[in-house]
Design a protein around this motif. Structure first.
Motif, PDB file in Angstrom:
ATOM      1  N   LEU A  83      16.622 -22.601  -7.153  1.00  0.00           N
ATOM      2  CA  LEU A  83      17.078 -23.962  -7.469  1.00  0.00           C
ATOM      3  C   LEU A  83      17.472 -24.074  -8.938  1.00  0.00           C
ATOM      4  O   LEU A  83      18.507 -24.661  -9.271  1.00  0.00           O
ATOM      5  N   ALA A  84      16.679 -23.502  -9.818  1.00  0.00           N
ATOM      6  CA  ALA A  84      17.004 -23.539 -11.250  1.00  0.00           C
ATOM      7  C   ALA A  84      18.331 -22.847 -11.521  1.00  0.00           C
ATOM      8  O   ALA A  84      19.149 -23.325 -12.316  1.00  0.00           O
ATOM      9  N   GLU A  85      18.576 -21.722 -10.841  1.00  0.00           N
ATOM     10  CA  GLU A  85      19.832 -20.980 -11.039  1.00  0.00           C
ATOM     11  C   GLU A  85      21.050 -21.800 -10.616  1.00  0.00           C
ATOM     12  O   GLU A  85      22.115 -21.685 -11.211  1.00  0.00           O
ATOM     13  N   ARG A  86      20.912 -22.620  -9.592  1.00  0.00           N
ATOM     14  CA  ARG A  86      22.083 -23.349  -9.099  1.00  0.00           C
ATOM     15  C   ARG A  86      22.153 -24.808  -9.587  1.00  0.00           C
ATOM     16  O   ARG A  86      23.050 -25.544  -9.177  1.00  0.00           O
ATOM     17  N   THR A  87      21.244 -25.218 -10.454  1.00  0.00           N
ATOM     18  CA  THR A  87      21.254 -26.577 -11.003  1.00  0.00           C
ATOM     19  C   THR A  87      21.897 -26.531 -12.381  1.00  0.00           C
ATOM     20  O   THR A  87      21.305 -26.010 -13.329  1.00  0.00           O
ATOM     21  N   PRO A  88      23.104 -27.080 -12.524  1.00  0.00           N
ATOM     22  CA  PRO A  88      23.820 -26.954 -13.800  1.00  0.00           C
ATOM     23  C   PRO A  88      23.116 -27.600 -14.991  1.00  0.00           C
ATOM     24  O   PRO A  88      23.295 -27.147 -16.121  1.00  0.00           O
ATOM     25  N   GLU A  89      22.318 -28.619 -14.748  1.00  0.00           N
ATOM     26  CA  GLU A  89      21.607 -29.283 -15.855  1.00  0.00           C
ATOM     27  C   GLU A  89      20.500 -28.408 -16.436  1.00  0.00           C
ATOM     28  O   GLU A  89      20.027 -28.656 -17.543  1.00  0.00           O
ATOM     29  N   VAL A  90      20.070 -27.395 -15.705  1.00  0.00           N
ATOM     30  CA  VAL A  90      19.046 -26.465 -16.201  1.00  0.00           C
ATOM     31  C   VAL A  90      19.733 -25.473 -17.131  1.00  0.00           C
ATOM     32  O   VAL A  90      20.574 -24.690 -16.713  1.00  0.00           O
ATOM     33  N   VAL A  91      19.373 -25.535 -18.411  1.00  0.00           N
ATOM     34  CA  VAL A  91      19.987 -24.638 -19.392  1.00  0.00           C
ATOM     35  C   VAL A  91      19.050 -23.511 -19.818  1.00  0.00           C
ATOM     36  O   VAL A  91      19.494 -22.538 -20.428  1.00  0.00           O
ATOM     37  N   GLU A  92      17.760 -23.642 -19.501  1.00  0.00           N
ATOM     38  CA  GLU A  92      16.783 -22.573 -19.723  1.00  0.00           C
ATOM     39  C   GLU A  92      15.723 -22.694 -18.649  1.00  0.00           C
ATOM     40  O   GLU A  92      15.370 -23.794 -18.237  1.00  0.00           O
ATOM     41  N   CYS A  93      15.202 -21.560 -18.229  1.00  0.00           N
ATOM     42  CA  CYS A  93      14.095 -21.544 -17.271  1.00  0.00           C
ATOM     43  C   CYS A  93      13.235 -20.337 -17.594  1.00  0.00           C
ATOM     44  O   CYS A  93      13.724 -19.203 -17.582  1.00  0.00           O
ATOM     45  N   HIS A  94      11.973 -20.591 -17.893  1.00  0.00           N
ATOM     46  CA  HIS A  94      11.054 -19.522 -18.280  1.00  0.00           C
ATOM     47  C   HIS A  94       9.848 -19.521 -17.352  1.00  0.00           C
ATOM     48  O   HIS A  94       9.297 -20.578 -17.050  1.00  0.00           O
ATOM     49  N   GLU A 115      15.972 -38.219 -13.504  1.00  0.00           N
ATOM     50  CA  GLU A 115      15.342 -38.481 -12.207  1.00  0.00           C
ATOM     51  C   GLU A 115      15.929 -37.615 -11.093  1.00  0.00           C
ATOM     52  O   GLU A 115      15.195 -37.019 -10.304  1.00  0.00           O
ATOM     53  N   GLY A 116      17.239 -37.531 -11.018  1.00  0.00           N
ATOM     54  CA  GLY A 116      17.876 -36.738  -9.967  1.00  0.00           C
ATOM     55  C   GLY A 116      17.527 -35.270 -10.061  1.00  0.00           C
ATOM     56  O   GLY A 116      17.322 -34.597  -9.046  1.00  0.00           O
ATOM     57  N   VAL A 117      17.443 -34.755 -11.283  1.00  0.00           N
ATOM     58  CA  VAL A 117      17.078 -33.349 -11.471  1.00  0.00           C
ATOM     59  C   VAL A 117      15.629 -33.138 -11.053  1.00  0.00           C
ATOM     60  O   VAL A 117      15.306 -32.195 -10.322  1.00  0.00           O
ATOM     61  N   LEU A 118      14.747 -34.033 -11.495  1.00  0.00           N
ATOM     62  CA  LEU A 118      13.337 -33.893 -11.133  1.00  0.00           C
ATOM     63  C   LEU A 118      13.128 -33.983  -9.632  1.00  0.00           C
ATOM     64  O   LEU A 118      12.314 -33.242  -9.068  1.00  0.00           O
ATOM     65  N   ASP A 119      13.865 -34.879  -8.974  1.00  0.00           N
ATOM     66  CA  ASP A 119      13.718 -35.039  -7.523  1.00  0.00           C
ATOM     67  C   ASP A 119      13.984 -33.733  -6.780  1.00  0.00           C
ATOM     68  O   ASP A 119      13.331 -33.432  -5.783  1.00  0.00           O
ATOM     69  N   LYS A 120      14.926 -32.949  -7.271  1.00  0.00           N
ATOM     70  CA  LYS A 120      15.226 -31.658  -6.636  1.00  0.00           C
ATOM     71  C   LYS A 120      14.026 -30.718  -6.712  1.00  0.00           C
ATOM     72  O   LYS A 120      13.767 -29.951  -5.793  1.00  0.00           O
ATOM     73  N   PHE A 121      13.312 -30.765  -7.831  1.00  0.00           N
ATOM     74  CA  PHE A 121      12.198 -29.841  -8.051  1.00  0.00           C
ATOM     75  C   PHE A 121      10.880 -30.350  -7.472  1.00  0.00           C
ATOM     76  O   PHE A 121      10.005 -29.557  -7.148  1.00  0.00           O
ATOM     77  N   LEU A 122      10.743 -31.665  -7.329  1.00  0.00           N
ATOM     78  CA  LEU A 122       9.480 -32.235  -6.858  1.00  0.00           C
ATOM     79  C   LEU A 122       9.106 -31.806  -5.445  1.00  0.00           C
ATOM     80  O   LEU A 122       7.924 -31.795  -5.102  1.00  0.00           O
ATOM     81  N   VAL A 123      10.074 -31.435  -4.631  1.00  0.00           N
ATOM     82  CA  VAL A 123       9.742 -30.948  -3.282  1.00  0.00           C
ATOM     83  C   VAL A 123       9.063 -29.580  -3.325  1.00  0.00           C
ATOM     84  O   VAL A 123       8.487 -29.153  -2.343  1.00  0.00           O
ATOM     85  N   HIS A 124       9.127 -28.926  -4.480  1.00  0.00           N
ATOM     86  CA  HIS A 124       8.553 -27.580  -4.617  1.00  0.00           C
ATOM     87  C   HIS A 124       7.299 -27.546  -5.476  1.00  0.00           C
ATOM     88  O   HIS A 124       6.668 -26.500  -5.594  1.00  0.00           O
ATOM     89  N   GLY A 125       6.963 -28.668  -6.133  1.00  0.00           N
ATOM     90  CA  GLY A 125       5.775 -28.668  -6.980  1.00  0.00           C
ATOM     91  C   GLY A 125       5.679 -29.915  -7.825  1.00  0.00           C
ATOM     92  O   GLY A 125       6.444 -30.868  -7.658  1.00  0.00           O
ATOM     93  N   GLN A 126       4.745 -29.898  -8.752  1.00  0.00           N
ATOM     94  CA  GLN A 126       4.465 -31.035  -9.616  1.00  0.00           C
ATOM     95  C   GLN A 126       5.128 -30.819 -10.980  1.00  0.00           C
ATOM     96  O   GLN A 126       5.030 -29.731 -11.556  1.00  0.00           O
ATOM     97  N   THR A 127       5.784 -31.859 -11.501  1.00  0.00           N
ATOM     98  CA  THR A 127       6.470 -31.748 -12.781  1.00  0.00           C
ATOM     99  C   THR A 127       5.822 -32.633 -13.839  1.00  0.00           C
ATOM    100  O   THR A 127       5.233 -33.662 -13.533  1.00  0.00           O
ATOM    101  N   THR A 128       5.973 -32.201 -15.080  1.00  0.00           N
ATOM    102  CA  THR A 128       5.598 -32.989 -16.249  1.00  0.00           C
ATOM    103  C   THR A 128       6.748 -32.841 -17.238  1.00  0.00           C
ATOM    104  O   THR A 128       7.154 -31.712 -17.536  1.00  0.00           O
ATOM    105  N   SER A 129       7.264 -33.976 -17.731  1.00  0.00           N
ATOM    106  CA  SER A 129       8.459 -33.930 -18.583  1.00  0.00           C
ATOM    107  C   SER A 129       8.174 -34.431 -19.990  1.00  0.00           C
ATOM    108  O   SER A 129       7.359 -35.324 -20.192  1.00  0.00           O
TER     109      SER A 129
END
Length: 153
Positions: A83-94, A115-129
Motif C-alpha cells: 500500500l505504501a508503494e502505491r500511495t503517491p502521498e507516501v514519500v518515505e516509508c521505513h 484523513e484519506g491517506v490514513l483511512d487506507k492504512f487503518l484497515v491494516h493497523g493502528q496509526t499515530t500522526s
C-alpha cells in the motif's frame, strides 16, 4: 574503497551533486578521467546510490507534511508495504523497531487531506500522526567521516 581522494570527492559531490567532472578534477587536483573512473567505481560498488532532485512540495499543492507511525495487525506487514508503494502521498516509508513497525512520511494538500491517506492504512493497523510544523535542520547527507571505534556518547 574510501581512501582520502574518494572522501574528498564524495564531500564535494555532497555539497553540490551537479558539479561537472572538470570542476571536480580541478578542485581535487587530479585529471577528469580519474574523477570519472572513481565516480563510476563508487556508483558500481553502491557507495553512491544515486543523485536526487529536491523540490518544494508546496509548489505542487502538497504543503502539509506528516509523520505517521503504524502498528500493523497480524499478517498485515506485506500489505502495508504494498500500500505504501502505491500511495503517491507516501514519500518515505521505513520499517522500524519498537511497538510501531513503520514510520511513514506523507505530503498532503491540507491537514484534512491526511484523513484519506490514513483511512487506507487503518484497515491494516493502528496509526499515530504528527504534523511537521517546521524543519529547522533540512535533510542532509550523512557525515562523510569514517567512524572507526569512535565512542558516540
Amino acid at each position: 574503497m574510501i581512501d582520502e581522494l574518494n572522501l574528498r570527492l564524495l564531500t564535494e559531490l555532497s555539497a553540490d551533486p551537479r558539479l561537472r567532472t572538470t570542476e571536480l578534477a580541478r578542485r581535487l587536483g587530479v585529471s577528469a578521467p580519474t574523477v570519472r573512473e572513481r565516480v563510476a567505481r563508487l556508483e558500481e560498488s553502491g557507495v553512491i546510490r544515486g543523485y536526487r532532485l529536491e523540490v518544494d512540495p508546496a509548489a505542487f499543492g502538497l504543503p502539509v507534511a506528516a509523520w505517521v507511525r503504524l502498528r500493523p495487525g497480524p499478517g498485515q506487514i506485506p500489505r502495508i508495504i504494498a500500500l505504501a508503494e502505491r500511495t503517491p502521498e507516501v514519500v518515505e516509508c521505513h520499517r522500524i523497531s519498537g511497538e510501531d513497525c513503520f514510520l511513514i512520511r506523507v505530503q498532503v494538500p491540507t491537514i484534512a487531506g491526511l484523513e484519506g491517506v490514513l483511512d487506507k492504512f487503518l484497515v491494516h493497523g493502528q496509526t499515530t500522526s504528527s504534523f511537521v510544523v517546521s524543519s529547522p535542520v533540512p535533510p542532509r547527507s550523512v557525515p562523510l567521516v569514517r567512524q572507526m571505534g569512535t565512542d558516540h556518547r
